[in-house]
Motif scaffolding. Structure first.
Motif, PDB file in Angstrom:
ATOM      1  N   GLU A 168       0.819  -1.216   0.000  1.00  0.00           N
ATOM      2  CA  GLU A 168       0.000   0.000   0.000  1.00  0.00           C
ATOM      3  C   GLU A 168       0.850   1.262   0.000  1.00  0.00           C
ATOM      4  O   GLU A 168       0.521   2.244  -0.677  1.00  0.00           O
ATOM      5  CB  GLU A 168      -0.941  -0.009   1.204  1.00  0.00           C
ATOM      6  N   ILE A 169       1.923   1.261   0.771  1.00  0.00           N
ATOM      7  CA  ILE A 169       2.797   2.437   0.803  1.00  0.00           C
ATOM      8  C   ILE A 169       3.312   2.756  -0.592  1.00  0.00           C
ATOM      9  O   ILE A 169       3.289   3.913  -1.038  1.00  0.00           O
ATOM     10  CB  ILE A 169       3.971   2.223   1.775  1.00  0.00           C
ATOM     11  N   ALA A 170       3.781   1.741  -1.291  1.00  0.00           N
ATOM     12  CA  ALA A 170       4.330   1.948  -2.633  1.00  0.00           C
ATOM     13  C   ALA A 170       3.265   2.498  -3.583  1.00  0.00           C
ATOM     14  O   ALA A 170       3.531   3.406  -4.376  1.00  0.00           O
ATOM     15  CB  ALA A 170       4.907   0.638  -3.160  1.00  0.00           C
ATOM     16  N   ARG A 171       2.058   1.958  -3.494  1.00  0.00           N
ATOM     17  CA  ARG A 171       0.990   2.419  -4.379  1.00  0.00           C
ATOM     18  C   ARG A 171       0.565   3.841  -4.047  1.00  0.00           C
ATOM     19  O   ARG A 171       0.330   4.666  -4.940  1.00  0.00           O
ATOM     20  CB  ARG A 171      -0.211   1.479  -4.267  1.00  0.00           C
ATOM     21  N   GLN A 172       0.440   4.137  -2.772  1.00  0.00           N
ATOM     22  CA  GLN A 172      -0.064   5.445  -2.357  1.00  0.00           C
ATOM     23  C   GLN A 172       0.963   6.554  -2.559  1.00  0.00           C
ATOM     24  O   GLN A 172       0.598   7.668  -2.926  1.00  0.00           O
ATOM     25  CB  GLN A 172      -0.495   5.381  -0.890  1.00  0.00           C
ATOM     26  N   LEU A 173       2.230   6.256  -2.286  1.00  0.00           N
ATOM     27  CA  LEU A 173       3.257   7.279  -2.443  1.00  0.00           C
ATOM     28  C   LEU A 173       3.525   7.569  -3.912  1.00  0.00           C
ATOM     29  O   LEU A 173       3.858   8.696  -4.285  1.00  0.00           O
ATOM     30  CB  LEU A 173       4.543   6.831  -1.738  1.00  0.00           C
ATOM     31  N   GLY A 174       3.355   6.559  -4.753  1.00  0.00           N
ATOM     32  CA  GLY A 174       3.539   6.745  -6.187  1.00  0.00           C
ATOM     33  C   GLY A 174       4.987   6.774  -6.629  1.00  0.00           C
ATOM     34  O   GLY A 174       5.293   7.041  -7.789  1.00  0.00           O
ATOM     35  N   ARG A 175       5.896   6.494  -5.714  1.00  0.00           N
ATOM     36  CA  ARG A 175       7.316   6.436  -6.041  1.00  0.00           C
ATOM     37  C   ARG A 175       8.018   5.597  -4.975  1.00  0.00           C
ATOM     38  O   ARG A 175       7.425   5.251  -3.953  1.00  0.00           O
ATOM     39  CB  ARG A 175       7.932   7.836  -6.083  1.00  0.00           C
ATOM     40  N   THR A 176       9.279   5.300  -5.203  1.00  0.00           N
ATOM     41  CA  THR A 176      10.044   4.497  -4.252  1.00  0.00           C
ATOM     42  C   THR A 176      10.454   5.356  -3.065  1.00  0.00           C
ATOM     43  O   THR A 176      11.123   6.377  -3.238  1.00  0.00           O
ATOM     44  CB  THR A 176      11.311   3.926  -4.917  1.00  0.00           C
ATOM     45  N   PRO A 177      10.065   4.998  -1.854  1.00  0.00           N
ATOM     46  CA  PRO A 177      10.487   5.788  -0.693  1.00  0.00           C
ATOM     47  C   PRO A 177      11.982   5.634  -0.438  1.00  0.00           C
ATOM     48  O   PRO A 177      12.565   4.576  -0.712  1.00  0.00           O
ATOM     49  CB  PRO A 177       9.661   5.192   0.449  1.00  0.00           C
ATOM     50  N   ASP A 178      12.606   6.698   0.073  1.00  0.00           N
ATOM     51  CA  ASP A 178      14.035   6.631   0.376  1.00  0.00           C
ATOM     52  C   ASP A 178      14.290   5.809   1.634  1.00  0.00           C
ATOM     53  O   ASP A 178      15.256   5.046   1.706  1.00  0.00           O
ATOM     54  CB  ASP A 178      14.599   8.052   0.583  1.00  0.00           C
ATOM     55  N   LEU A 179      13.426   5.995   2.624  1.00  0.00           N
ATOM     56  CA  LEU A 179      13.618   5.350   3.921  1.00  0.00           C
ATOM     57  C   LEU A 179      12.259   4.996   4.518  1.00  0.00           C
ATOM     58  O   LEU A 179      11.331   5.808   4.487  1.00  0.00           O
ATOM     59  CB  LEU A 179      14.361   6.305   4.876  1.00  0.00           C
ATOM     60  N   VAL A 180      12.154   3.800   5.054  1.00  0.00           N
ATOM     61  CA  VAL A 180      10.949   3.378   5.764  1.00  0.00           C
ATOM     62  C   VAL A 180      11.369   2.829   7.123  1.00  0.00           C
ATOM     63  O   VAL A 180      12.244   1.964   7.202  1.00  0.00           O
ATOM     64  CB  VAL A 180      10.171   2.293   4.995  1.00  0.00           C
ATOM     65  N   THR A 181      10.778   3.348   8.190  1.00  0.00           N
ATOM     66  CA  THR A 181      11.048   2.824   9.523  1.00  0.00           C
ATOM     67  C   THR A 181       9.850   2.003   9.973  1.00  0.00           C
ATOM     68  O   THR A 181       8.702   2.391   9.763  1.00  0.00           O
ATOM     69  CB  THR A 181      11.331   3.942  10.543  1.00  0.00           C
ATOM     70  N   VAL A 182      10.136   0.872  10.605  1.00  0.00           N
ATOM     71  CA  VAL A 182       9.107  -0.109  10.933  1.00  0.00           C
ATOM     72  C   VAL A 182       9.249  -0.540  12.393  1.00  0.00           C
ATOM     73  O   VAL A 182      10.353  -0.913  12.818  1.00  0.00           O
ATOM     74  CB  VAL A 182       9.248  -1.357  10.027  1.00  0.00           C
ATOM     75  N   PRO A 183       8.173  -0.498  13.181  1.00  0.00           N
ATOM     76  CA  PRO A 183       8.258  -0.978  14.559  1.00  0.00           C
ATOM     77  C   PRO A 183       8.450  -2.488  14.587  1.00  0.00           C
ATOM     78  O   PRO A 183       7.924  -3.210  13.740  1.00  0.00           O
ATOM     79  CB  PRO A 183       6.918  -0.563  15.162  1.00  0.00           C
ATOM     80  N   VAL A 184       9.184  -2.970  15.599  1.00  0.00           N
ATOM     81  CA  VAL A 184       9.504  -4.396  15.679  1.00  0.00           C
ATOM     82  C   VAL A 184       9.180  -4.950  17.058  1.00  0.00           C
ATOM     83  O   VAL A 184       9.639  -4.413  18.075  1.00  0.00           O
ATOM     84  CB  VAL A 184      10.999  -4.659  15.378  1.00  0.00           C
ATOM     85  N   GLY A 185       8.383  -6.012  17.067  1.00  0.00           N
ATOM     86  CA  GLY A 185       8.172  -6.794  18.274  1.00  0.00           C
ATOM     87  C   GLY A 185       8.749  -8.175  18.008  1.00  0.00           C
ATOM     88  O   GLY A 185       9.917  -8.437  18.217  1.00  0.00           O
ATOM     89  N   GLY A 186       7.925  -9.075  17.460  1.00  0.00           N
ATOM     90  CA  GLY A 186       8.420 -10.384  17.052  1.00  0.00           C
ATOM     91  C   GLY A 186       8.973 -10.405  15.647  1.00  0.00           C
ATOM     92  O   GLY A 186       9.641 -11.354  15.243  1.00  0.00           O
TER      93      GLY A 186
END
Length: 273
Positions: A168-186
């Protein structure tokens, strides 16, 4: 034995399953964070899911893939709260009975929300101090009853569903993001997103962010396999995981994804900002 790896095709397949159930969550530009960093900062608003978290994606994709025989036996799950809400929503929507085990550090509002979402399709059992305690109780239930365990993160179908955030991020942004931060549990969200982005957005820098006092994925990468943390802070209850998953660790390691950690004090400061 080497853990099987998630594929980007599985994430795409999960996106098709979820498209009929969950509309894409918004991607909002944060004026405050953009001004503070000098960058274009966008927030993927998974808090606007019916269960207020991305965990719904993995739970629904997993349960939707069960056979009629498996559905008839019901499911069990362990969660710090968010996955439980996803299982409750999916169970109610798909007509599958569920027993959900929550650790005692699960906030009261999450417990109540699980019961409300699941209605008469869900039984809530509170046990243990942290997620791992609840997971052992759920596994024991499944061994005795024959119900199917719906893993919060360490299953390919769960990871695939959670990884649809990247699609969804890729489709909505319409371009390749430079950086994506993601929360991590497991590591389900990180493993799923990393797998899809490695195939479709390889120039994107992906960084997993763990609580400093619950950094189970960093410990797994350092050791070359998941290991038990001696202590886990329950402050970030949704990420208070003592041991990263075998499948999630394999996905993160295979994609060479970066990790960083955030101290509890810094989290508090941002919550009050």
């Amino acid at each position: 034995m080497t853990a099987p790896l998630l594929t980007a095709a599985a994430v795409d397949a999960a996106a098709r399953v979820l498209a009929d159930v969950l509309p894409p969550t918004p991607l909002h530009r944060s004026d405050r964070l953009s001004a503070a960093t000098g960058a274009e900062v966008w927030l993927k608003r998974e808090d606007l899911q019916p269960v207020r978290s991305y965990k719904l994606r993995g739970a629904f994709n997993f349960i939707a893939g069960l056979s009629d025989e498996e559905r008839a036996k019901g499911v069990v799950a362990a969660s710090a709260g968010n996955h439980a809400q996803g299982v409750a929503f999916a169970g109610q929507r798909l007509g599958v009975g569920a027993r959900i085990y929550l650790p005692r550090n699960t906030p009261r509002q999450k417990r109540d929300r699980v019961a409300a979402l699941g209605g008469d399709m869900v039984d809530v059992i509170v046990t243990g101090e942290v997620y791992d305690d609840a997971a052992r109780a759920a596994a024991a239930d499944a061994a005795e009853s024959g119900a199917v365990v719906v893993p919060a993160f360490d299953a390919l179908d769960t990871m695939a569903g959670q990884g649809t955030v990247a699609v969804e991020i890729a489709r909505q942004l319409g371009r390749t993001p430079d950086l994506v931060t993601v929360p991590v549990g497991g590591g389900g969200l990180l493993g799923g997103m990393a797998t899809w982005m490695a195939a479709h957005s390889s120039s994107t820098r992906l960084v997993g962010v763990e609580p400093e006092d619950a950094a189970s994925m960093a410990a797994a990468l350092a050791a070359g396999a998941p290991v038990d943390l001696e202590t886990v802070s329950p402050f970030v209850d949704g990420a208070a995981v003592r041991r990263a998953g075998d499948l999630t660790h394999a996905a993160v390691a295979a994609t060479g994804t970066e990790l960083t950690s955030v101290a509890e004090g810094a989290i508090c400061v941002e919550m009050l900002a």
